[in-house]
Design an enzyme around this catalytic site. Structure first.
Site, PDB file in Angstrom:
ATOM      1  N   ARG A   1      -6.649  -7.489 -10.322  1.00  0.00           N
ATOM      2  CA  ARG A   1      -7.439  -8.693 -10.476  1.00  0.00           C
ATOM      3  C   ARG A   1      -8.868  -8.682 -10.729  1.00  0.00           C
ATOM      4  NH1 ARG A   1     -10.378  -8.860  -5.677  1.00  0.00           N
ATOM      5  NH2 ARG A   1      -9.007  -8.142  -4.018  1.00  0.00           N
TER       6      ARG A   1
ATOM      7  N   LYS B   1       0.697  -1.136   0.094  1.00  0.00           N
ATOM      8  CA  LYS B   1      -0.030   0.027   0.086  1.00  0.00           C
ATOM      9  C   LYS B   1       0.913   1.314  -0.005  1.00  0.00           C
ATOM     10  CE  LYS B   1      -3.819  -2.071   2.465  1.00  0.00           C
ATOM     11  NZ  LYS B   1      -5.265  -2.277   1.810  1.00  0.00           N
TER      12      LYS B   1
ATOM     13  N   GLU C   1      -2.910   6.766   8.169  1.00  0.00           N
ATOM     14  CA  GLU C   1      -3.863   7.685   6.950  1.00  0.00           C
ATOM     15  C   GLU C   1      -4.842   8.446   8.182  1.00  0.00           C
ATOM     16  OE1 GLU C   1      -6.082   5.583   4.368  1.00  0.00           O
ATOM     17  OE2 GLU C   1      -4.349   4.953   3.111  1.00  0.00           O
TER      18      GLU C   1
ATOM     19  N   HIS D   1     -14.979  -3.888   7.738  1.00  0.00           N
ATOM     20  CA  HIS D   1     -13.977  -3.471   6.436  1.00  0.00           C
ATOM     21  C   HIS D   1     -14.150  -4.387   5.326  1.00  0.00           C
ATOM     22  CE1 HIS D   1     -12.520  -0.243   8.916  1.00  0.00           C
ATOM     23  NE2 HIS D   1     -12.074  -1.014   9.785  1.00  0.00           N
TER      24      HIS D   1
HETATM   25  P1  ADP Z   1      -7.897  -3.801   2.775  1.00  0.00           P
HETATM   26  O1  ADP Z   1      -6.921  -3.788   1.601  1.00  0.00           O
HETATM   27  O2  ADP Z   1      -7.549  -4.638   4.046  1.00  0.00           O
HETATM   28  O3  ADP Z   1      -9.123  -4.349   2.290  1.00  0.00           O
HETATM   29  P2  ADP Z   1      -8.472  -1.016   2.365  1.00  0.00           P
HETATM   30  O4  ADP Z   1      -7.304  -0.028   2.537  1.00  0.00           O
HETATM   31  O5  ADP Z   1      -9.001  -1.257   0.908  1.00  0.00           O
HETATM   32  O6  ADP Z   1      -8.097  -2.414   3.081  1.00  0.00           O
HETATM   33  O7  ADP Z   1      -9.671  -0.648   3.301  1.00  0.00           O
HETATM   34  C1  ADP Z   1     -11.100  -1.335   3.530  1.00  0.00           C
HETATM   35  C2  ADP Z   1     -12.049  -0.440   4.011  1.00  0.00           C
HETATM   36  O8  ADP Z   1     -11.566  -0.025   5.258  1.00  0.00           O
HETATM   37  C3  ADP Z   1     -12.413   0.555   3.104  1.00  0.00           C
HETATM   38  O9  ADP Z   1     -13.588   0.267   2.146  1.00  0.00           O
HETATM   39  C4  ADP Z   1     -13.103   1.592   4.094  1.00  0.00           C
HETATM   40  O10 ADP Z   1     -14.290   1.065   4.566  1.00  0.00           O
HETATM   41  C5  ADP Z   1     -12.109   1.536   5.369  1.00  0.00           C
HETATM   42  N1  ADP Z   1     -11.031   2.411   5.374  1.00  0.00           N
HETATM   43  C6  ADP Z   1      -9.609   2.270   4.884  1.00  0.00           C
HETATM   44  N2  ADP Z   1      -9.070   3.462   4.787  1.00  0.00           N
HETATM   45  C7  ADP Z   1     -10.031   4.264   5.220  1.00  0.00           C
HETATM   46  C8  ADP Z   1      -9.854   5.872   5.733  1.00  0.00           C
HETATM   47  N3  ADP Z   1      -8.574   6.265   5.378  1.00  0.00           N
HETATM   48  N4  ADP Z   1     -10.689   6.539   5.971  1.00  0.00           N
HETATM   49  C9  ADP Z   1     -11.974   5.776   6.410  1.00  0.00           C
HETATM   50  N5  ADP Z   1     -12.144   4.433   6.181  1.00  0.00           N
HETATM   51  C10 ADP Z   1     -11.290   3.621   5.570  1.00  0.00           C
END
Ligand code: ADP
Length: 498
Positions: free
Chosen positions: A291, A116, A200, A235
């Site tokens: 993917r 990431k 973040e 999530h």
């Molecule tokens: P993963 O790769 O583990 O699935 P992501 O970075 O794609 O993690 O985030 C998954 C979910 O977490 C997002 O869809 C959202 O619901 C929440 N999320 C992630 N980052 C943030 C953020 N900076 N602010 C608010 N919600 C977040």
């Protein structure tokens, strides 16, 4: 074009890819583990190769076993599906080195989005807006405190190598940061073998909106509309829809152009997804999945584009069959992930035998699944039974179609999350489209699930209960007849003859 493709996956996604192959006239090879000997996908394929014991570490993600199976069967290409080896750059490299086509992006593109942190660096350099935060890992708690102070609370800590929402920690206030940091690091280390954690800004009222990308080897990259995946629990996505209720033509074009820019920054080819967080009018790059996604069918329903087929064609070197201008959106589609899990027991997995399975159907319904009556859902893999997709002329029609499909869907023998989906679909705020990733909690959906599950059991409000009520009646009648015959001393066979 390929003659034979090996599908390095299981369950519904293996069948999804095999369906595309059948339509293209390509032979298919399944690989299966011990637990999947009798799985539908292993039977559906033209050939099937055993690749090891049930735990995926001993079969589905054992690169050598998969490559050997491809050689043994003379497969020219491998489709990885999602999960398992789909985003493993070593696997893509191994395919490349062995002259097998990996149906997906190059190993370099996968690498570019694998961490990431690297992804954030690349996107920032390419002019793609990223969620405010840092672009490097943080190893000391003191440093983390300083940075979090700068960003402002709440913040979210994430494992750089993460996925599946694992190890992410939301921190509301300074006093909670240190312990959250230590815990995120240890989960990151034990799950992903890498304890790098970064931070973040935790965005307010976040909506998860992602763009489908398709790119060929000849320089054409397009976005194939968006999906909204804000109905999440821990999530993890549970319900997705396309298009997004908040989308306008202008916003779609702006976000779509940025998504294409993101893909081009890593020389992307094949199908991919650029995920954004949308918060109070602004949007930020979250991550890119290199993917096919679980939720790709809703995009297929509203655009008429067969993404799995396009992936195969592009991997064979063909041009993308359409341009940006030729992509249009028709109606609305919603997907419910039907899982073998019990929402009343904190969504505990519920593997086991499907006593009865009768798919929903009718107008506008698509079911992607890999199960059948009598099939035993093994405990080793995810608990997805099927993806139920409803398509309608508009959002309202898609919602009522989905409700109708949930009514007629029969799955017995294991617990499912069907009542959960009903609770969301009936919620007025969901119906109005006013959703964000906190929806399930804010609306206390679990209380509705309990009520709905109880009501349905008592009143028999599903097709399944109507049918079993009938079979109970039949059982009661034959028991009464049996008693009468016994009393009158009439042999049962005689009665049957008459
Ligand atoms: P993963 O790769 O583990 O699935 P992501 O970075 O794609 O993690 O985030 C998954 C979910 O977490 C997002 O869809 C959202 O619901 C929440 N999320 C992630 N980052 C943030 C953020 N900076 N602010 C608010 N919600 C977040």
């Amino acid at each position: 074009m390929f003659n034979k493709i090996l599908i390095a996956n299981r369950g519904e996604i293996a069948i999804r890819v095999m369906r595309a192959c059948r339509e293209l006239g390509i032979s298919t090879v399944a690989v299966y583990s011990e637990a999947d000997r009798n799985a539908l996908f292993a039977k559906y394929a033209d050939e099937a190769v055993y690749v090891g014991p049930s735990p995926s570490s001993k079969s589905y993600i054992k690169i050598d076993n998969i490559i050997n199976a491809a050689f043994e069967t003379g497969s020219e290409a491998i489709h990885p599906g999602y999960g398992f080896l789909a985003e493993n750059p070593s696997f893509a490299r191994e395919c490349e080195a062995n002259g097998i086509v990996f149906i997906g992006p190059t190993s370099t593109s996968i690498d570019g989005m694998g961490s990431k942190i690297t992804a954030r660096q690349t996107m920032k350099a390419a002019g793609v807006p990223i969620v405010p935060g840092v672009e490097s890992g943080i190893s000391r708690a003191r440093e983390m405190l300083e940075i979090a102070d700068e960003i402002g609370y709440p913040v979210i800590l994430k494992p750089a190598a993460g996925g599946g929402g694992i190890g992410m920690k939301i921190v509301e206030q300074r006093g909670d940061l240190e312990s959250a940091f230590t815990s995120a690091q240890s989960i990151a280390k034990s799950t992903f073998g890498d304890d790098t954690v970064y931070v973040e800004k935790y965005l307010p009222e976040p909506r998860h909106i992602e763009f489908q990308i398709m790119a060929d080897n000849h320089g054409r990259t397009v976005y194939v509309a968006e999906r909204e995946c804000s109905i999440q629990r821990r999530h993890q996505k549970l319900i997705e829809e396309a298009p997004s209720p908040i989308m306008t033509e202008d916003l779609r074009q702006r976000m779509g152009d940025i998504a294409v820019k993101a893909a081009k920054a890593i020389d992307y080819r094949s199908a991919g997804t650029v995920e954004f967080m949308y918060s109070r009018g602004d949007f930020y790059f979250l991550e890119m999945n290199t993917r096919l996604q679980v939720e790709h069918p809703i995009t297929e329903m509203i655009t008429g584009i067969d993404l799995a087929k396009e992936q195969i064609l592009v991997a064979a070197g063909e041009d993308l069959g359409f341009s940006q201008d030729e992509i249009s959106i028709r109606g609305w589609a919603i997907e419910c992930r039907i899982n073998a899990e019990d929402p009343l027991k904190d969504f505990a997995p519920s593997p086991g035998r499907l006593k009865r399975y009768r798919s929903a159907g009718g107008p506008g319904i698509r079911v992607d699944s890999g199960v059948y009556t009598g099939y035993v859902i093994p405990p080793y893999y995810d608990s997805l039974i099927s993806k139920l997709v409803a398509h309608g002329r508009n959002r309202k029609e898609a919602i009522v179609r989905m409700e109708r499909a949930l009514y007629e869907y029969i799955i017995t023998g294991v617990a499912t999350n069907i009542a959960f989906h009903k609770a969301v679909l009936r919620n007025p705020r969901f119906q109005s489209g006013d959703i964000n990733t906190h929806f399930i909690k804010e609306e206390n959906i679990l209380a509705d699930v309990k009520r709905i599950a109880k009501e349905e059991e008592e009143k028999g409000l599903t097709l399944a209960s109507a049918l079993s009520a009938d079979s109970r009646k039949v059982a009661a009648i034959s028991a009464a007849v049996g008693m009468y015959l016994a009393k009158e001393n009439i042999p049962q066979e005689k009665m049957a003859q008459e």
